[in-house]
Design a protein around this motif. Structure first.
Motif, PDB file in Angstrom:
ATOM      1  N   SER A 208     -20.610 -29.801 -67.369  1.00 48.55           N
ATOM      2  CA  SER A 208     -19.623 -29.856 -66.084  1.00 48.55           C
ATOM      3  C   SER A 208     -20.477 -28.793 -65.097  1.00 48.55           C
ATOM      4  CB  SER A 208     -18.339 -29.247 -66.335  1.00 48.55           C
ATOM      5  OG  SER A 208     -17.818 -29.933 -67.642  1.00 48.55           O
ATOM      6  N   ASP A 209     -20.982 -27.407 -65.764  1.00 50.65           N
ATOM      7  CA  ASP A 209     -21.543 -26.670 -64.731  1.00 50.65           C
ATOM      8  C   ASP A 209     -22.856 -26.355 -65.352  1.00 50.65           C
ATOM      9  OD1 ASP A 209     -22.047 -24.346 -63.436  1.00 50.65           O
ATOM     10  OD2 ASP A 209     -19.914 -23.966 -62.814  1.00 50.65           O
ATOM     11  N   LEU A 210     -23.733 -26.702 -64.914  1.00 45.18           N
ATOM     12  CA  LEU A 210     -25.026 -26.464 -65.387  1.00 45.18           C
ATOM     13  C   LEU A 210     -25.714 -25.147 -65.339  1.00 45.18           C
ATOM     14  CD1 LEU A 210     -27.302 -29.412 -64.040  1.00 45.18           C
ATOM     15  CD2 LEU A 210     -25.880 -29.427 -66.095  1.00 45.18           C
ATOM     16  N   VAL A 211     -25.444 -24.344 -64.253  1.00 45.23           N
ATOM     17  CA  VAL A 211     -25.853 -22.733 -64.229  1.00 45.23           C
ATOM     18  C   VAL A 211     -24.960 -22.119 -65.267  1.00 45.23           C
ATOM     19  CG1 VAL A 211     -26.308 -20.730 -62.691  1.00 45.23           C
ATOM     20  CG2 VAL A 211     -26.925 -22.989 -61.992  1.00 45.23           C
ATOM     21  N   LYS A 212     -23.718 -22.247 -65.028  1.00 45.25           N
ATOM     22  CA  LYS A 212     -22.731 -21.563 -65.867  1.00 45.25           C
ATOM     23  C   LYS A 212     -23.153 -21.744 -67.420  1.00 45.25           C
ATOM     24  CE  LYS A 212     -17.732 -20.707 -66.487  1.00 45.25           C
ATOM     25  NZ  LYS A 212     -16.369 -21.122 -65.888  1.00 45.25           N
ATOM     26  N   SER A 213     -23.362 -22.998 -67.593  1.00 44.04           N
ATOM     27  CA  SER A 213     -23.800 -23.288 -69.081  1.00 44.04           C
ATOM     28  C   SER A 213     -25.037 -22.514 -69.445  1.00 44.04           C
ATOM     29  CB  SER A 213     -24.188 -25.016 -69.286  1.00 44.04           C
ATOM     30  OG  SER A 213     -22.924 -25.581 -69.244  1.00 44.04           O
ATOM     31  N   LEU A 214     -26.030 -22.451 -68.718  1.00 48.94           N
ATOM     32  CA  LEU A 214     -27.315 -21.630 -68.944  1.00 48.94           C
ATOM     33  C   LEU A 214     -27.119 -20.442 -69.177  1.00 48.94           C
ATOM     34  CD1 LEU A 214     -29.894 -23.537 -66.373  1.00 48.94           C
ATOM     35  CD2 LEU A 214     -29.814 -23.818 -68.990  1.00 48.94           C
ATOM     36  N   LEU A 215     -26.336 -19.755 -68.090  1.00 45.75           N
ATOM     37  CA  LEU A 215     -25.909 -18.289 -68.428  1.00 45.75           C
ATOM     38  C   LEU A 215     -25.493 -17.963 -69.681  1.00 45.75           C
ATOM     39  CD1 LEU A 215     -24.854 -17.617 -64.688  1.00 45.75           C
ATOM     40  CD2 LEU A 215     -26.520 -16.463 -65.935  1.00 45.75           C
ATOM     41  N   LEU A 216     -24.327 -18.952 -70.223  1.00 46.90           N
ATOM     42  CA  LEU A 216     -23.706 -18.491 -71.476  1.00 46.90           C
ATOM     43  C   LEU A 216     -24.742 -18.596 -72.646  1.00 46.90           C
ATOM     44  CD1 LEU A 216     -21.043 -18.392 -72.884  1.00 46.90           C
ATOM     45  CD2 LEU A 216     -20.893 -20.924 -73.189  1.00 46.90           C
ATOM     46  N   TRP A 217     -25.519 -19.792 -72.562  1.00 47.95           N
ATOM     47  CA  TRP A 217     -26.377 -19.824 -73.810  1.00 47.95           C
ATOM     48  C   TRP A 217     -27.415 -18.821 -73.782  1.00 47.95           C
ATOM     49  CZ3 TRP A 217     -27.597 -25.660 -72.198  1.00 47.95           C
ATOM     50  CH2 TRP A 217     -26.614 -26.584 -72.413  1.00 47.95           C
ATOM     51  N   ARG A 218     -27.640 -18.322 -72.622  1.00 43.63           N
ATOM     52  CA  ARG A 218     -28.671 -16.940 -72.399  1.00 43.63           C
ATOM     53  C   ARG A 218     -28.155 -15.915 -73.053  1.00 43.63           C
ATOM     54  NH1 ARG A 218     -29.274 -12.888 -69.003  1.00 43.63           N
ATOM     55  NH2 ARG A 218     -31.470 -12.234 -68.378  1.00 43.63           N
ATOM     56  N   LYS A 219     -27.124 -15.681 -72.944  1.00 39.93           N
ATOM     57  CA  LYS A 219     -26.287 -14.585 -73.707  1.00 39.93           C
ATOM     58  C   LYS A 219     -26.660 -14.515 -75.024  1.00 39.93           C
ATOM     59  CE  LYS A 219     -21.619 -14.442 -74.232  1.00 39.93           C
ATOM     60  NZ  LYS A 219     -20.304 -14.218 -74.006  1.00 39.93           N
ATOM     61  N   PHE A 220     -26.699 -15.709 -75.826  1.00 40.22           N
ATOM     62  CA  PHE A 220     -26.768 -15.687 -77.356  1.00 40.22           C
ATOM     63  C   PHE A 220     -28.477 -15.711 -77.584  1.00 40.22           C
ATOM     64  CE2 PHE A 220     -23.017 -18.802 -76.472  1.00 40.22           C
ATOM     65  CZ  PHE A 220     -22.118 -17.853 -76.643  1.00 40.22           C
ATOM     66  N   LEU A 221     -29.365 -15.694 -76.736  1.00 37.88           N
ATOM     67  CA  LEU A 221     -30.525 -15.664 -76.990  1.00 37.88           C
ATOM     68  C   LEU A 221     -30.969 -14.013 -77.146  1.00 37.88           C
ATOM     69  CD1 LEU A 221     -32.712 -17.820 -74.756  1.00 37.88           C
ATOM     70  CD2 LEU A 221     -32.786 -17.982 -77.122  1.00 37.88           C
ATOM     71  N   LYS A 222     -31.592 -13.798 -78.092  1.00 37.50           N
ATOM     72  CA  LYS A 222     -32.332 -12.536 -78.252  1.00 37.50           C
ATOM     73  C   LYS A 222     -33.303 -12.271 -77.107  1.00 37.50           C
ATOM     74  CE  LYS A 222     -32.406 -12.222 -83.243  1.00 37.50           C
ATOM     75  NZ  LYS A 222     -33.360 -11.884 -84.516  1.00 37.50           N
ATOM     76  N   PRO A 223     -33.432 -11.117 -76.367  1.00 38.69           N
ATOM     77  CA  PRO A 223     -34.434 -10.620 -75.589  1.00 38.69           C
ATOM     78  C   PRO A 223     -35.740 -11.052 -75.985  1.00 38.69           C
ATOM     79  CG  PRO A 223     -33.184  -8.707 -75.942  1.00 38.69           C
ATOM     80  CD  PRO A 223     -32.787  -9.638 -77.018  1.00 38.69           C
ATOM     81  N   GLY A 224     -36.482 -12.128 -75.239  1.00 41.12           N
ATOM     82  CA  GLY A 224     -37.729 -12.421 -75.409  1.00 41.12           C
ATOM     83  C   GLY A 224     -37.424 -13.920 -76.063  1.00 41.12           C
ATOM     84  N   GLY A 225     -36.220 -14.334 -76.173  1.00 39.90           N
ATOM     85  CA  GLY A 225     -36.067 -15.722 -77.056  1.00 39.90           C
ATOM     86  C   GLY A 225     -36.147 -16.896 -75.961  1.00 39.90           C
ATOM     87  N   ILE A 226     -36.403 -18.046 -76.359  1.00 42.03           N
ATOM     88  CA  ILE A 226     -36.876 -19.254 -75.571  1.00 42.03           C
ATOM     89  C   ILE A 226     -35.662 -20.199 -75.428  1.00 42.03           C
ATOM     90  CG2 ILE A 226     -38.518 -21.023 -75.179  1.00 42.03           C
ATOM     91  CD1 ILE A 226     -40.473 -19.055 -76.327  1.00 42.03           C
ATOM     92  N   LEU A 227     -35.376 -20.840 -74.378  1.00 41.19           N
ATOM     93  CA  LEU A 227     -34.497 -21.864 -74.207  1.00 41.19           C
ATOM     94  C   LEU A 227     -35.324 -23.164 -73.935  1.00 41.19           C
ATOM     95  CD1 LEU A 227     -31.307 -23.013 -73.619  1.00 41.19           C
ATOM     96  CD2 LEU A 227     -31.974 -22.739 -71.281  1.00 41.19           C
TER      97      LEU A 227
END
Length: 277
Positions: A128-147
């Motif tokens: 529904s909201d692309l940027v908001k989704s990306l920000l949420l998923w980014r939170k779960f990534l380790k620093p240096g992790g890749i989406l």
């Protein structure tokens, strides 16, 4: 399996994909795309991986084979039928490092800085909201992790492109792959969500299809519209809908060649890294 509390838009998507789940693996097309997304994503032994909108588990299964017994893969989807098929496949393959969960990708809660990789194939456009989704998923990534996300060019799928052009005459904007349809748009989305080292691999693809196959690509109101609710076509009267469909079919006929109608499927594989600090 517990029930999700979905809004109307997401419930329509869940129902659509549950209906499709039995036949989703009849073609190897989705598997090839998912496999490529994981392949480019540099998955390594022991990593923790999240596969968003896992479908019948293509990315998740490919990743689970690479991370080995010391790694862990979680696949999530909002369609119960898809999760059931994915679980069945994992059981047959004996993959004990793989878990499938019924979950809404825009309303998930995992520990922060937890995954080395997060993948999303063939589904990002449904958010529904692309940027908001990306920000949420980014939170779960380790620093240096890749989406890693897979999307299609705005030129992809002849039926969708023609539908969009025809609906413009009726004053209707039908998004389809537009939000991720160019390299620049993909870069901008990931930049807005504070990803770095953004890399987009473009793979030209496509095939000739018959006029009959192309006609089946007519959007119709029964098929949810990615990123749009209520369906943009619901603004048209029955007469206008019939007229638009007729224009759609005439436009397709004009594209017919001896080989059929060219159906572009240019694909983007989009990667961004969460900064290390």
């Amino acid at each position: 399996m517990h029930q999700l509390n979905l809004n109307n838009y997401k419930q329509e998507i869940a129902d659509l994909y549950t209906r499709r789940s039995d036949k989703y693996d009849n073609s190897d097309w989705h598997w090839r795309i998912a496999n490529r997304l994981v392949e480019y994503g540099q998955v390594d032994t022991g990593q923790k991986i999240l596969d968003i909108a896992t479908g019948t588990g293509h990315c998740a299964i490919a990743a689970a084979k690479l991370v080995g017994s010391s790694g862990k893969v979680i696949g999530i989807d909002i369609a119960p039928g898809m999760i059931a098929q994915a679980q069945k496949k994992a059981n047959i393959l004996g993959l004990n490092n793989l878990e499938f969960l019924l979950a809404d990708a825009e309303n998930i809660d995992f520990p922060a800085n937890h995954f080395e990789r997060i993948f999303c194939a063939s589904a990002f456009i449904w958010m529904s909201d692309l940027v908001k989704s990306l920000l949420l998923w980014r939170k779960f990534l380790k620093p240096g992790g890749i989406l890693g996300i897979q999307a299609f060019a705005e030129t992809a799928f002849v039926g969708g492109v023609i539908t969009q052009n025809i609906l413009k005459k009726y004053g209707i904007s039908y998004l389809m792959s537009q939000p991720t349809g160019t390299v620049e748009k993909c870069q901008n989305l990931l930049q807005k969500a504070s990803f770095e080292l953004i890399e987009i691999k473009v793979e030209k693809d496509g095939n000739y299809i018959s006029l009959e196959s192309a006609k089946k690509m007519w959007a119709g109101i029964s098929h949810p519209a990615p990123g749009q609710y209520p369906h943009p076509l619901s603004k048209l009267s029955i007469e206008e809908l019939n007229q638009a469909k007729l224009e759609f079919e005439n436009e397709l006929k004009s594209l017919q060649t001896d080989q059929g109608i060219w159906n572009d499927i240019t694909t983007f594989y989009i990667y961004g890294r969460k900064p290390k600090v």
